[in-house]
Design a protein around this motif. Structure first.
Motif, PDB file in Angstrom:
ATOM      1  N   LEU A  25      33.890  42.538  43.401  1.00 49.94           N
ATOM      2  CA  LEU A  25      35.056  41.847  42.847  1.00 49.94           C
ATOM      3  C   LEU A  25      34.680  41.004  41.633  1.00 49.94           C
ATOM      4  CD1 LEU A  25      38.053  41.188  43.083  1.00 49.94           C
ATOM      5  CD2 LEU A  25      37.448  39.339  44.666  1.00 49.94           C
ATOM      6  N   ILE A  26      33.594  40.232  41.718  1.00 49.88           N
ATOM      7  CA  ILE A  26      33.217  39.378  40.587  1.00 49.88           C
ATOM      8  C   ILE A  26      32.757  40.216  39.401  1.00 49.88           C
ATOM      9  CG2 ILE A  26      30.839  39.027  41.402  1.00 49.88           C
ATOM     10  CD1 ILE A  26      33.001  36.551  39.386  1.00 49.88           C
ATOM     11  N   VAL A  27      32.076  41.337  39.673  1.00 52.91           N
ATOM     12  CA  VAL A  27      31.626  42.221  38.596  1.00 52.91           C
ATOM     13  C   VAL A  27      32.818  42.757  37.820  1.00 52.91           C
ATOM     14  CG1 VAL A  27      30.584  44.468  38.108  1.00 52.91           C
ATOM     15  CG2 VAL A  27      29.426  42.879  39.633  1.00 52.91           C
ATOM     16  N   LEU A  28      33.838  43.231  38.534  1.00 52.21           N
ATOM     17  CA  LEU A  28      35.001  43.810  37.866  1.00 52.21           C
ATOM     18  C   LEU A  28      35.938  42.738  37.318  1.00 52.21           C
ATOM     19  CD1 LEU A  28      36.396  46.455  37.136  1.00 52.21           C
ATOM     20  CD2 LEU A  28      37.644  46.316  39.302  1.00 52.21           C
ATOM     21  N   ALA A  29      36.165  41.687  38.090  1.00 46.40           N
ATOM     22  CA  ALA A  29      37.105  40.644  37.664  1.00 46.40           C
ATOM     23  C   ALA A  29      36.627  39.931  36.408  1.00 46.40           C
ATOM     24  CB  ALA A  29      37.313  39.635  38.793  1.00 46.40           C
ATOM     25  N   SER A  30      35.290  39.798  36.252  1.00 48.59           N
ATOM     26  CA  SER A  30      34.771  39.085  35.079  1.00 48.59           C
ATOM     27  C   SER A  30      34.941  39.880  33.788  1.00 48.59           C
ATOM     28  CB  SER A  30      33.293  38.745  35.283  1.00 48.59           C
ATOM     29  OG  SER A  30      32.503  39.917  35.347  1.00 48.59           O
TER      30      SER A  30
END
Length: 219
Positions: free
Chosen positions: A191-196
């Motif tokens: 999630l953090i990889v894509l959301a960032s």
């Protein structure tokens, strides 16, 4: 004050860890004693609780997932990319993390292992992964020790045989406890990889600059 400003990120997280860990111990002890009373058994003190299988299992099944997540992430970010993510190196471009330390000019503040070279340098250039691997394996072992004790107590209560830590590693209970934590760790990382790529938090090192284009990678 300068010391705490320069090291505030570590100390804030260390303090939060202590606060929540103490909270876990206190509430865990209360829950354990409540369960003991329901089964007509005596409760235990706080220090005694720290040696129970319930405490060891609850603590280290969580820790192992954290160490697995971080260790895996370290390895994956060596080889894999996510264009536009603040968590990735830029695809197709040189990254200073890839530089061979054997080719750098040694300075006064160069880490000692780099100056020494040889096996010491090999261990040092992989030391972050080594640390998390050892912590993960130690947590798995302690999870098995604590989990087998709690599992065996339940087995005996139902007239079945107790198990050793090694036998407990082969039970569905051990893997259920592990998988339920592991899946959440990798879900959050994904999630953090894509959301960032698309979302921002002004001022955070975990975010790209607010005005940066979505597909520009700032690893």
């Amino acid at each position: 004050m300068r010391f705490f400003r320069e090291h505030g990120l570590f100390w804030a997280n260390a303090l939060l860890f202590v606060v929540f860990f103490v909270g876990m111990v206190l509430t865990g002890n209360a829950t354990y004693n409540s369960d003991q009373e329901e089964h007509g058994q005596a409760g235990v003190g706080l220090v005694q609780y720290l040696g129970t299988g319930d405490f060891l299992e609850a603590t280290f099944e969580n820790w192992e997932s954290e160490f697995l997540q971080m260790g895996s992430y370290i390895v994956l970010t060596v080889f894999l990319f996510q264009r536009g993510s603040s968590e990735s190196k830029t695809p197709g471009e040189h990254a200073p993390q890839d530089d061979d330390p054997r080719n750098v000019k040694v300075k006064a503040d160069t880490p000692w292992p780099v100056k020494r070279g040889g096996l010491v340098l090999v261990l040092y250039e992989n030391s972050l992964l080594i640390l998390f691997t050892l912590l993960f394996l130690a947590s798995v072992a302690l999870h098995a020790v604590g989990g087998s004790e709690a599992y065996s107590a339940d087995q005996v209560e139902h007239g079945e045989a107790a198990v050793t830590p090694l036998q407990y590693l082969g039970t569905s209970q051990f893997w259920f406890e592990s998988f339920q934590n592991w899946q959440s760790e990798f879900m959050v990382v994904a999630l953090i990889v894509l959301a960032s790529v698309y979302l921002r938090q002004r001022g955070s090192s975990q975010s790209k600059p607010v005005a940066m284009a979505h597909q520009k990678t700032d690893g």
